[in-house]
Scaffold this motif. Structure first.
Motif, short mmCIF file in Angstrom:
data_model
loop_
_atom_site.label_atom_id
_atom_site.label_comp_id
_atom_site.label_asym_id
_atom_site.label_seq_id
_atom_site.Cartn_x
_atom_site.Cartn_y
_atom_site.Cartn_z
N PHE A 1 9.38 6.68 13.74
CA PHE A 1 7.99 6.54 14.19
C PHE A 1 7.04 6.59 12.99
O PHE A 1 6.13 5.77 12.86
N LYS A 2 7.25 7.57 12.10
CA LYS A 2 6.37 7.71 10.93
C LYS A 2 6.38 6.44 10.08
O LYS A 2 5.34 5.96 9.64
N THR A 3 7.57 5.92 9.87
CA THR A 3 7.70 4.71 9.04
C THR A 3 7.02 3.52 9.69
O THR A 3 6.27 2.77 9.03
N GLN A 4 7.25 3.33 10.98
CA GLN A 4 6.71 2.15 11.66
C GLN A 4 5.19 2.25 11.86
O GLN A 4 4.48 1.24 11.78
N ILE A 5 4.69 3.46 12.11
CA ILE A 5 3.24 3.63 12.20
C ILE A 5 2.61 3.33 10.84
O ILE A 5 1.54 2.72 10.75
N GLY A 6 3.28 3.76 9.78
CA GLY A 6 2.79 3.45 8.43
C GLY A 6 2.75 1.96 8.16
O GLY A 6 1.81 1.45 7.53
N ALA A 7 3.77 1.24 8.64
CA ALA A 7 3.80 -0.22 8.47
C ALA A 7 2.64 -0.87 9.24
O ALA A 7 2.00 -1.81 8.73
N TYR A 8 2.38 -0.37 10.43
CA TYR A 8 1.27 -0.91 11.23
C TYR A 8 -0.06 -0.64 10.52
O TYR A 8 -0.92 -1.52 10.43
N ARG A 9 -0.22 0.58 9.98
CA ARG A 9 -1.45 0.92 9.28
C ARG A 9 -1.68 0.00 8.08
O ARG A 9 -2.78 -0.46 7.84
N SER A 10 -0.61 -0.26 7.33
CA SER A 10 -0.73 -1.12 6.15
C SER A 10 -1.18 -2.53 6.54
O SER A 10 -2.01 -3.13 5.84
N ALA A 11 -0.65 -3.04 7.64
CA ALA A 11 -1.02 -4.37 8.09
C ALA A 11 -2.49 -4.42 8.52
O ALA A 11 -3.21 -5.39 8.25
N VAL A 12 -2.95 -3.35 9.16
CA VAL A 12 -4.35 -3.28 9.58
C VAL A 12 -5.26 -3.13 8.37
O VAL A 12 -6.30 -3.79 8.26
N ALA A 13 -4.87 -2.26 7.43
CA ALA A 13 -5.69 -2.02 6.23
C ALA A 13 -5.83 -3.29 5.40
O ALA A 13 -6.85 -3.48 4.72
N ALA A 14 -4.82 -4.16 5.43
CA ALA A 14 -4.86 -5.39 4.63
C ALA A 14 -5.96 -6.33 5.09
O ALA A 14 -6.32 -7.27 4.35
N LYS A 15 -6.50 -6.10 6.27
CA LYS A 15 -7.58 -6.96 6.78
C LYS A 15 -8.94 -6.60 6.20
O LYS A 15 -9.91 -7.36 6.38
N LEU A 16 -9.04 -5.46 5.53
CA LEU A 16 -10.32 -5.08 4.92
C LEU A 16 -10.56 -5.93 3.67
O LEU A 16 -9.65 -6.12 2.86
N PRO A 17 -11.78 -6.42 3.49
CA PRO A 17 -12.10 -7.14 2.25
C PRO A 17 -11.94 -6.23 1.04
O PRO A 17 -12.21 -5.03 1.12
N THR A 18 -11.48 -6.77 -0.05
CA THR A 18 -11.32 -5.99 -1.28
C THR A 18 -12.65 -5.92 -2.01
O THR A 18 -13.30 -6.94 -2.24
N CYS A 19 -13.06 -4.70 -2.34
CA CYS A 19 -14.32 -4.54 -3.07
C CYS A 19 -14.32 -3.22 -3.81
O CYS A 19 -13.62 -2.28 -3.43
N GLN A 20 -15.10 -3.16 -4.88
CA GLN A 20 -15.27 -1.94 -5.66
C GLN A 20 -16.57 -1.26 -5.24
O GLN A 20 -17.48 -1.90 -4.72
N SER A 21 -16.66 0.05 -5.48
CA SER A 21 -17.83 0.79 -5.04
C SER A 21 -19.12 0.33 -5.70
O SER A 21 -20.21 0.48 -5.13
N ASN A 22 -19.02 -0.25 -6.90
CA ASN A 22 -20.22 -0.72 -7.60
C ASN A 22 -20.37 -2.24 -7.54
O ASN A 22 -21.17 -2.82 -8.25
#
Length: 420
Positions: free
Chosen positions: A138-159
């Motif tokens: 479960f831990k591994t597969q939830i982590g895989a799901y999280r990574s796929a969701v996180a990849a949808k965020l645009p890449t940007c730096q704080s400044n």
């Protein structure tokens, strides 16, 4: 006790000679069972503890026999869960309708439901090592799901203030934030359900703290993207301020065009965040946006080449309007009826930080004769470098600045001496 031991030894010898299915053998085994129960009862009375229920010693004896062979089962479950994750992500729309009550990715509730089904299915077969192995899956597969969701965020730096997002992309970022928040809560529930079900020997090892923290970090990353996205928009408006001929400004007008542009960007963007994000995450967005927007305004003021007294008066009027827009931030919504209330702490924060900007402009308005006295009175954390920057904005030459800097150093030294 010696007689009992001799009787038990005789029974064992007789059992060895008898047919195990004969009536005599069954009577002997029953007599041995009764004797064992009596001994347990006596021991329990000595320890003042109730004897274990007779059925407890046989509980899960049969299922425990299969534990060493459950690896094939958990491997199969791992493959099925992985396949389920791939299917859910492939079918994900990455958007939802505005009237959806729970604004999370459609795959997330289905994924959690599937994991609970897997847990219940396994617990009917084993609550020992096999269920613990499934928990690790479960831990591994939830982590895989999280990574796929996180990849949808645009890449940007704080400044980085060049981030551009359309409304569809902003909606998706809101969904990522909400889904991460949803998984924070559901992982807690899943951990509690497994801990309650699994054998006590494995209970201390059941923890999804690191998974929840990963989703919490995803929430913060998503809100950072939303903040930088809006900052990038309003920075375009503020950049227009630096192009105004403030050194030769002749009279104070209504709000400058860049202020109207600033207000438009905020009113077009923020209501979506208000309506889609949870209250706590929207408040976090508002606080973090104000905490970076006002310093950005100050930075743009210092990027102006020169500001006359009339120009400073115009900026003072403009910043009053910007303060008003920022104060509206927590209550902006697309809903016609809303019971949103401006948080007192947020209002205090905006007024305090914008007050520093207003004091800065009032200092620029001050004639050279009273500049040092005004600067010392209005600017709490002043410095020679900062004062020099203000005088540059006023268009004062370095020669004119030097006597004032010397005056400031003397006043500051006297003030520090008085404190000592």
């Amino acid at each position: 006790e010696e007689d009992e031991d001799e009787e038990e030894a005789a029974d064992e010898k007789t059992l060895a000679e008898l047919n195990p299915h004969s009536a005599e053998a069954i009577r002997i085994r029953y007599r041995q069972f009764q004797a064992q129960q009596e001994r347990e009862l006596v021991a329990a009375k000595k320890n003042k503890e109730p004897p274990p229920p007779p059925a407890e010693k046989f509980k899960r004896i049969i299922s425990a026999c299969y534990d060493p062979h459950m690896v094939m089962y958990t491997d199969q479950e791992n493959a099925l869960i992985s396949q389920k994750v791939d299917t859910l992500l492939a079918e994900e729309r990455w958007d939802i309708d505005d009237d959806e009550r729970i604004k999370v990715l459609q795959s997330s509730p289905e994924f959690i439901f599937y994991l609970k089904k897997c847990m219940n299915r396994c617990s009917r077969l084993s609550r020992n090592q096999a269920l613990f192995n499934l928990f690790k899956i479960f831990k591994t597969q939830i982590g895989a799901y999280r990574s796929a969701v996180a990849a949808k965020l645009p890449t940007c730096q704080s400044n980085d203030l060049s981030l551009k997002m359309n409304e569809k992309e902003e909606r998706m970022v809101c969904l990522v934030v909400n889904t991460a928040e949803y998984f924070e809560k559901k992982c807690q529930e899943l951990e509690e359900a497994i801990s309650k079900t699994i054998d006590p020997a494995f209970r201390d090892a059941i923890s999804l703290d690191d998974v929840r923290e990963a989703f919490s970090e995803l929430v913060r990353s998503g809100i950072t993207v939303l903040r930088i996205g809006l900052l990038s928009k309003v920075n375009v408006a503020m950049s227009e301020m630096t192009r105004l001929p403030l050194a030769s400004w002749e009279h104070v007008d209504d709000d400058s065009a860049y202020v109207n542009q600033f207000s438009t960007y905020v009113h077009q963007t923020v209501p979506l965040y208000h309506d889609w994000l949870s209250n706590i995450n929207f408040r976090y967005f508002c606080d973090s946006f104000v905490g970076t927007c006002i310093p950005l305004l100050v930075r743009n003021i210092f990027l102006c080449k020169s500001i006359s007294e009339v120009g400073a008066e115009q900026l003072l009027l403009d910043t009053t309007t910007i303060k008003s827009v920022l104060l509206q931030l927590p209550v902006l919504t697309n809903h016609s009826s809303s019971d949103s209330v401006l948080p007192a702490r947020y209002s205090k924060l905006v007024k305090k930080e914008m007050g520093k900007v207003e004091k800065l402009l009032k200092t620029i308005l001050t004639p050279p004769e009273t500049l040092i006295a005004t600067y010392c009175a209005l600017v709490n954390e002043g410095s020679e470098a900062h004062l020099s920057q203000l005088m540059d904005l006023k268009g004062m030459s370095k020669g004119d600045q030097q006597p004032l800097l010397e005056q400031y150093k003397k006043q500051r030294a006297a003030k520090e001496s008085a404190k000592a």
